[in-house]
Design an enzyme around this catalytic site. Structure first.
Site, short mmCIF file in Angstrom:
data_model
loop_
_atom_site.label_atom_id
_atom_site.label_comp_id
_atom_site.label_asym_id
_atom_site.label_seq_id
_atom_site.Cartn_x
_atom_site.Cartn_y
_atom_site.Cartn_z
N PHE A 125 -19.32 -0.60 -54.27
CA PHE A 125 -19.05 -1.18 -55.60
C PHE A 125 -18.28 -2.48 -55.40
O PHE A 125 -17.37 -2.53 -54.59
CB PHE A 125 -18.19 -0.26 -56.46
CG PHE A 125 -18.59 1.18 -56.44
CD1 PHE A 125 -19.80 1.59 -56.99
CD2 PHE A 125 -17.75 2.15 -55.89
CE1 PHE A 125 -20.16 2.94 -56.98
CE2 PHE A 125 -18.11 3.49 -55.88
CZ PHE A 125 -19.32 3.88 -56.42
N GLY A 135 -17.59 -9.26 -51.04
CA GLY A 135 -16.65 -8.33 -51.64
C GLY A 135 -16.91 -6.89 -51.26
O GLY A 135 -17.60 -6.59 -50.28
N CYS A 136 -16.39 -5.98 -52.09
CA CYS A 136 -16.31 -4.57 -51.72
C CYS A 136 -17.64 -3.83 -51.66
O CYS A 136 -17.71 -2.75 -51.08
CB CYS A 136 -15.37 -3.84 -52.69
SG CYS A 136 -13.65 -4.37 -52.54
N PHE A 137 -18.69 -4.35 -52.26
CA PHE A 137 -19.97 -3.63 -52.20
C PHE A 137 -20.72 -3.87 -50.89
O PHE A 137 -21.70 -3.20 -50.58
CB PHE A 137 -20.88 -4.02 -53.39
CG PHE A 137 -21.31 -5.46 -53.42
CD1 PHE A 137 -22.34 -5.93 -52.60
CD2 PHE A 137 -20.70 -6.37 -54.28
CE1 PHE A 137 -22.74 -7.26 -52.64
CE2 PHE A 137 -21.09 -7.70 -54.33
CZ PHE A 137 -22.12 -8.15 -53.50
#
Length: 391
Positions: A373, A163-165
């Site tokens: 994040f 994901g985004c992190f």
């Protein structure tokens, strides 16, 4: 007789891991955010849902995004109508696309990074590949190795569905690989394509609509190594420290689940509030060893999850507007490209630093911070040290 201790010392690099080159790529299909709601509701045959369309229009208007790049074109979606429904079995069609396109887009970014680095690709010792979609065996790391013509002995690491992190995660891993393997040159690639998450609108799942308003496609690649070769390699940023933490009371804040319908996206809690409430703790832990407490003295690379996150972080820390300018600019020009975003922002910061005549690659400043994040809620914190800017 050589001791284990002597072997270990000989294996380790002397200096910090350093970013030596950056390359980025996007699919050719560019989508204008202002007209996207009309297109999205038309292609998903949802134009009768007028109230929902108005809500989506407001989401897009508030997103601070001007345009995004997407592999999915109108032609592709017309050929795959199951992807345009909200919850139709469609994973096979999605997988068939991304297992091919993710390594391909990654190759484009990697080729640019290798060209800037200026060294033969045979000198790449490690490959770290990261993508939120397209799980396959052998993986995108293997496919990219073949596409680029890397040595078969290159040491590969494949990261799926972080994901985004994960733009922060790959830097943390590359740092450890470069510093613990003398002479290592690590190719890091983040390649993200939203074909697994695209779906039609639902009145009862507005969190899915948030994702449809924010996410875009893109790939970024960097070369990382310690002890750059003088006059041959050009350092951009040094990776000084890297940390990861799970925020308290954040279970279920961001979830993604791979199902027959593709990758479903769930936003369950006040994500901007959770991040802004906890971000100073991460900053204090990262910068205490450097005796830095003025967050405006740093250059900033923050994953642009969405405008609300950036606004609340800015307010909580009392950041000057220019601190998140590069982050906001990438969000505006590309949308949220998940793990690839922070590497796009790094590229923007170093280019603008040279263009504006700054003395360092970090907007004229010595120290910087990179934040990722994402699901967990997980936060990655990387401390960066800039180098002298060269034209």
């Amino acid at each position: 007789m050589v001791t284990v201790d002597e072997v270990r010392k000989a294996q380790r690099a002397e200096g910090p891991a350093t970013i030596l080159a950056i390359g980025t790529a996007t699919p050719p299909n560019c989508v204008d955010q202002s007209t996207y709601p009309d297109y999205y509701f038309r292609i998903t045959k949802s134009e009768h849902k007028t109230e929902l369309k108005e809500k989506f229009q407001r989401m897009c208007d508030k997103s601070m995004i001007k345009k995004r790049y997407m592999y999915l074109t109108e032609e592709i979606l017309k050929e795959n109508p199951s992807m345009c429904e909200y919850m139709a079995p469609s994973l096979d069609a999605r997988q068939d696309m991304v297992v091919v396109e993710i390594p391909k887009l990654g190759k484009e970014a990697a080729t640019k990074a290798i060209k800037e680095w200026g060294q033969p690709k045979s000198k790449i010792t490690h490959l770290v590949f990261c993508t939120t979609s397209g799980v396959d065996m052998p993986g995108a790391d293997y496919q990219l190795t073949k596409l680029l013509g890397l040595r078969p002995s290159v040491k590969r690491l494949m990261m799926y569905q972080q994901g985004c992190f994960a733009g922060g995660t790959v830097l943390r891993l590359a740092k450890d690989l470069a510093e613990n393997n003398k002479g290592a040159r690590v190719l890091v690639v983040c390649s993200e394509i939203t074909a697994v998450t695209f779906r039609g609108p639902s009145d009862t799942h507005l969190d899915s609509l948030v994702g449809q308003a924010l996410f875009g496609d893109g790939a970024a690649a960097i070369i990382v190594g310690s002890d750059p070769l003088p006059d041959i390699e050009r350092p951009l940023f040094e990776l000084v420290s890297a940390a990861q933490t799970i925020l308290p009371d954040s279970d279920g804040a961001i979830d993604g689940h791979l199902r027959e319908v593709g990758l479903t996206f769930h936003l369950l809690k006040d994500v901007p509030g959770l991040i802004s409430k906890n971000i100073e703790k991460s900053l204090n832990e990262a910068f205490k060893p450097l005796d830095i407490t003025d967050w405006n003295s740093l250059f900033w690379i923050a994953h642009p999850g969405g405008p609300a996150i950036l606004d609340q972080v800015e307010a909580k820390l009392g950041l000057k507007p220019e601190k998140l300018e590069a982050t906001r600019n990438i969000l505006s020009e590309y949308g949220n490209m998940s793990s690839a975003c922070v590497l796009f922002i790094l590229d923007e910061v170093r280019r603008k630093s040279v263009a504006n005549g700054h003395k360092t690659t970090g907007e004229g400043l010595e120290w910087g911070v990179l934040f990722g994040f994402g699901p967990g809620l997980t936060v990655e914190t990387v401390v960066l040290h800039s180098v002298a800017a060269s034209t």
